[in-house]
Design a protein around this motif. Structure first.
Motif, PDB file in Angstrom:
ATOM      1  N   ALA A 188      -0.208 -24.291  11.054  1.00 54.88           N
ATOM      2  CA  ALA A 188       0.546 -24.860   9.380  1.00 54.88           C
ATOM      3  C   ALA A 188       1.171 -23.836   8.213  1.00 54.88           C
ATOM      4  CB  ALA A 188      -1.440 -24.419   8.941  1.00 54.88           C
ATOM      5  N   GLN A 189       2.033 -23.991   7.687  1.00 48.60           N
ATOM      6  CA  GLN A 189       2.445 -23.284   6.844  1.00 48.60           C
ATOM      7  C   GLN A 189       2.069 -21.768   7.394  1.00 48.60           C
ATOM      8  OE1 GLN A 189       5.710 -24.046   6.604  1.00 48.60           O
ATOM      9  NE2 GLN A 189       5.572 -26.782   7.578  1.00 48.60           N
ATOM     10  N   GLY A 190       3.221 -20.603   7.831  1.00 51.14           N
ATOM     11  CA  GLY A 190       1.596 -19.169   7.779  1.00 51.14           C
ATOM     12  C   GLY A 190       1.483 -18.942   8.779  1.00 51.14           C
ATOM     13  N   MET A 191       1.216 -19.970   9.395  1.00 54.10           N
ATOM     14  CA  MET A 191       0.116 -19.671  10.366  1.00 54.10           C
ATOM     15  C   MET A 191       0.962 -19.008  12.094  1.00 54.10           C
ATOM     16  SD  MET A 191      -2.929 -22.646  10.974  1.00 54.10           S
ATOM     17  CE  MET A 191      -3.782 -21.855  12.249  1.00 54.10           C
ATOM     18  N   ARG A 192       0.798 -17.950  12.434  1.00 55.45           N
ATOM     19  CA  ARG A 192       1.297 -17.396  13.596  1.00 55.45           C
ATOM     20  C   ARG A 192       1.089 -18.567  14.713  1.00 55.45           C
ATOM     21  NH1 ARG A 192       2.505 -11.279  15.650  1.00 55.45           N
ATOM     22  NH2 ARG A 192       1.975 -11.504  17.874  1.00 55.45           N
TER      23      ARG A 192
END
Lengths: 387, 387
Positions: free
Chosen positions: A224-228
């Protein structure tokens, strides 16, 4: 067509293809080259006692090792810089391995590679006598279809590999669906390439042991957005994949394939990390799934052991309203390898469930945390489904 | 879920998965990690000028090299045993490469592997600006289906990867078929994985530039009884694959898929060795094929150059009865990369054909003996077919 030889030679030099161990020589009696070899009749070779003989041409190397499922074997340097080693006898099944040259762990050009261990890994297949259901047989065959769906979570096209049973193209039948998940460091290819899902389903369906069903292999490493990184056992990883499964994957499958759309016609299962996802997503979404299979998951205790995993917390109602839980799920199946460190706390959690009256099926098979156990888990789980 | 971290760690150690170059650091400005990388945001990296920066952790190695399309680059050892090198600027497209550790040529754990160069090879994809037809677009998508057919030549089950166009499942349409062949050291996966066939066909069909068609990718390395290896340009290799194609593959496809069964609805094409097979089998079997595409074949002269290839001998009637030849074949297309050593004798043979009045289409594209040229060849050939 004399030019041929020259052409082929030049072409292969051009991409430095030096197939290893192609020497024509005496092989140990009773040995064979596994199907995972690039060159039939070469090395690695499986010996009669299921030990594996490796042979690598590396005249300039200081140290060459084979890393087979985490156990490192030092190879011995012999004539002309050819290194050899014979491993301990292996259990039957599919084993990842790496070729380690002076400390660098790489894929072995002599073997086929599979996506596992978070990389393209070499592997060796040691067939198990009597497990013909893992092989292609002369029965009606289904198809494995590579398709792409759009993920609103990643805002990108993502792959699905989907097994459709024999007869799909010839009838108007609507089929039940199993959503099956790979393990950590693997992807949607795992259950087809390493897991032999198509062969298992073809053979079970042809024998009348399983009903015709569709099997959907997705990549659960959803970021998801922001997950590395995607995947994992974390709360965020589970939540993200739940959204992907329920909002993106299932709607795409039900729009694209002739499938039954009720909860009783949906199953979720998976191995290791995918087993955790199936437990977490499958059991917490009774409106979506009525069938759940959990193979060799570390979710119940972590490799270290201490099983402080609370069933009622993770699946509200499983313990406090067991009667309703049992009514809700048609099939709830757990499995684990008998040499897998996860076996002890898996047995503990099954005992806890049964003490509470939870209707859970459990089986274990010889083997560690490996594909032969997962093939057998699917082979058993599939026979319980949609009946 | 604290146990997670421990679990993941142990699990990945267990299969020695050490993803390389995952350091979070400053990357060269304008650089990107190609889609062929295992870890987005790592090495190898493509720089603004299309040179490629490689980085490998190998503290114990004496010499580490990158073999990129046959050109070896020595890496330099730096801090903490991390080796680095930046290649010359590369042409856009798909390039095989190998990681060479102390003389042992292996696959690089940092990149995805593809079956090419007679092994599972690392590769790097450098997208070409403007070639959106090679990428997944938001258009109706077909499917790629993995199926198995029984080969009476090998007396074994063999794989086919078959592209079916969007709408195949929703209509009763019968489709024309292209039988497309990989090159030497490759297999049935090549045109799908390296060649982007599904994306090319989806985009051409959606734009109305190609008619909906089925594309059949087979493995032409067919080994008859007594042959040590399949494929190749030899008379026996060509004869064996002709038998496989005409007696086994085409009948299976026409039994299993909704296809048109007349010669005008069949095409054969291929690259390099597969181009030779298409020339030899396609043009000598006018009762089977009415459309032939020959991409970058070495058949016309051998890499060395001397073009003693006789058209009338190889294809009786092409020169002696050109009018009939032209009437027989709806599409006869040749192509080659402009930096490919094969370009000169390919141009010579095209000139000879045209002098004799043969109706042959020819095009060349920037690039050597590589996939970007073959993707463009299919992209053009497909637009001529079945119209």
């Amino acid at each position: 067509m004399k030019r041929t030889a020259l052409f082929i030679l030049t072409a292969s030099l051009c991409c430095a293809a030096v197939a290893q161990g192609f020497q024509r020589e005496q092989f140990p009696e009773g040995s064979y080259s596994p199907v995972t070899n690039i060159n039939p009749g070469s090395y690695p070779r499986v010996l009669a006692d299921r030990s594996v003989m490796f042979r690598v041409n590396a005249p300039q190397a200081q140290m060459v090792q084979i890393d087979l499922c985490g156990k490192k074997y030092d190879m011995q340097k012999g004539q002309n810089g050819v290194w050899t080693v014979t491993t301990a006898p292996q259990v039957e099944g599919f084993h990842y391995y790496s070729l380690v040259v002076d400390g660098v762990s790489t894929a072995d050009p002599a073997s086929r590679t599979f996506y596992g261990c978070s990389r393209w890994s070499s592997a060796i297949e040691i067939p198990e006598k009597g497990m013909d259901d893992f092989e292609i047989q002369d029965v009606p065959h289904g198809q494995v279809r590579m398709v792409d769906y759009f993920s609103k979570v990643e805002n990108a096209w993502r792959p699905l590999w989907i097994y459709t049973p024999a007869g799909y193209d010839e009838t108007d039948t609507q089929y039940p669906v199993v959503y099956i998940q790979h393990g950590g460091g693997e992807d949607h290819r795992g259950w087809i390439e390493q897991g032999r899902t198509a062969q298992i389903m073809d053979n079970l369906i042809a024998a009348g042991k399983a009903v015709p069903m569709i099997v959907v292999c997705s990549n659960s490493n959803v970021r998801a957005q922001g997950m590395r990184a995607g995947g994992g056992y974390s709360w965020q990883g589970m939540q993200t994949f739940r959204t992907e499964m329920v909002d993106n994957i299932i709607p795409f499958v039900e729009k694209t394939f002739r499938v039954k759309k009720d909860r009783k016609s949906r199953a979720m299962c998976g191995l290791s990390m995918g087993g955790g996802q199936s437990f977490y997503i499958g059991l917490r979404d009774p409106e979506v799934f009525a069938n759940v299979g959990v193979f060799s998951t570390g979710m119940f205790g972590g490799i270290a052991g201490a099983a402080n995993f609370d069933l009622e917390t993770e699946v509200p109602g499983m313990i406090s309203d067991t009667k309703n839980f049992n009514k809700t799920f048609d099939v709830f199946f757990l499995s684990c390898g008998e040499q897998d460190p996860r076996i002890s706390y898996t047995r503990d959690i099954v005992a806890k469930m049964r003490d509470a009256g939870v209707d859970v099926r459990f089986n274990s098979y010889p083997g560690d945390h490996e594909w032969q156990v997962w093939r057998k888990s699917l082979h058993e789980f599939a026979q319980y489904l949609f009946k």
